[in-house]
Design a protein around this motif. Structure first.
Motif, mmCIF file in Angstrom:
data_model
loop_
_atom_site.group_PDB
_atom_site.id
_atom_site.type_symbol
_atom_site.label_atom_id
_atom_site.label_comp_id
_atom_site.label_asym_id
_atom_site.label_seq_id
_atom_site.Cartn_x
_atom_site.Cartn_y
_atom_site.Cartn_z
ATOM 1 N N GLU A 1 34.774 13.430 -2.533
ATOM 2 C CA GLU A 1 34.124 13.680 -3.815
ATOM 3 C C GLU A 1 32.966 14.662 -3.640
ATOM 4 O O GLU A 1 32.121 14.493 -2.772
ATOM 5 N N VAL B 1 37.657 9.249 -9.643
ATOM 6 C CA VAL B 1 37.686 10.666 -9.985
ATOM 7 C C VAL B 1 39.090 11.198 -9.679
ATOM 8 O O VAL B 1 39.642 10.942 -8.611
ATOM 9 N N THR C 1 30.963 16.563 -11.087
ATOM 10 C CA THR C 1 31.637 15.950 -9.945
ATOM 11 C C THR C 1 33.124 16.289 -9.985
ATOM 12 O O THR C 1 33.720 16.343 -11.061
ATOM 13 N N HIS C 2 33.702 16.501 -8.814
ATOM 14 C CA HIS C 2 35.146 16.715 -8.702
ATOM 15 C C HIS C 2 35.586 16.360 -7.288
ATOM 16 O O HIS C 2 34.745 16.183 -6.401
ATOM 17 N N LEU C 3 36.879 16.225 -7.101
ATOM 18 C CA LEU C 3 37.393 16.047 -5.746
ATOM 19 C C LEU C 3 37.518 17.415 -5.107
ATOM 20 O O LEU C 3 37.867 18.398 -5.782
#
Length: 143
Positions: free
Chosen positions: A44, A19, A34-36
């Motif tokens: 994450e 990611v 989802t993302h950092l």
């Protein structure tokens, strides 16, 4: 990693293994985004998309993720809102406020959970009655 102030939406079928920072991966198939973490800690963040958790709204190529993202279990304890691709930092919350939010999340999950399908049990019971009736009719024919 540096903090980010924008998340670029990327619609995918599967969330990639690697990611990238600054990208909000959205899988409609698996109802997940989802993302950092936007603080730059590199962890994450997975947000299930359903009425009891988060929702994504698309407008003119921009997305908003609601409600806010509170990373209470992360060391950074970051809290932010994603609105039209922008990251808007929210105030920190006390442990008591976090507990209240988590309690409300559980209540929402119970309240908004789909009802358990009783039709399957009814269908099975009906099939069993039909089967028994058929067997009884065959036995009568052989007498």
């Amino acid at each position: 990693m540096a903090p980010v102030d924008r998340l670029q939406p990327r619609f995918v079928e599967y969330i990639p293994d690697d990611v990238q920072a600054g990208v909000l991966y959205i899988s409609r198939r698996f109802s997940t985004a989802t993302h950092l973490c936007c603080c730059g800690c590199g962890l994450e963040v997975v947000t299930p998309l359903n009425p009891a958790k988060w929702g994504v709204v698309e407008r003119n190529g921009r997305v908003s993720l609601t409600p806010s993202v509170g990373n209470w279990s992360f060391p950074c304890r970051s809290h932010y809102i994603v609105s039209d691709n922008r990251v808007l930092w929210a105030s920190s919350m006390s442990p008591e406020a976090i507990t209240a939010v988590q309690r409300r999340d559980v209540e929402d999950a119970v309240r908004l959970a789909p009802p358990r399908p009783i039709w399957g049990r009814r269908l099975l019971a009906g099939a069993l009655v039909a089967w028994r009736s058929t067997i009884a009719a065959i036995r009568e024919l052989w007498r």
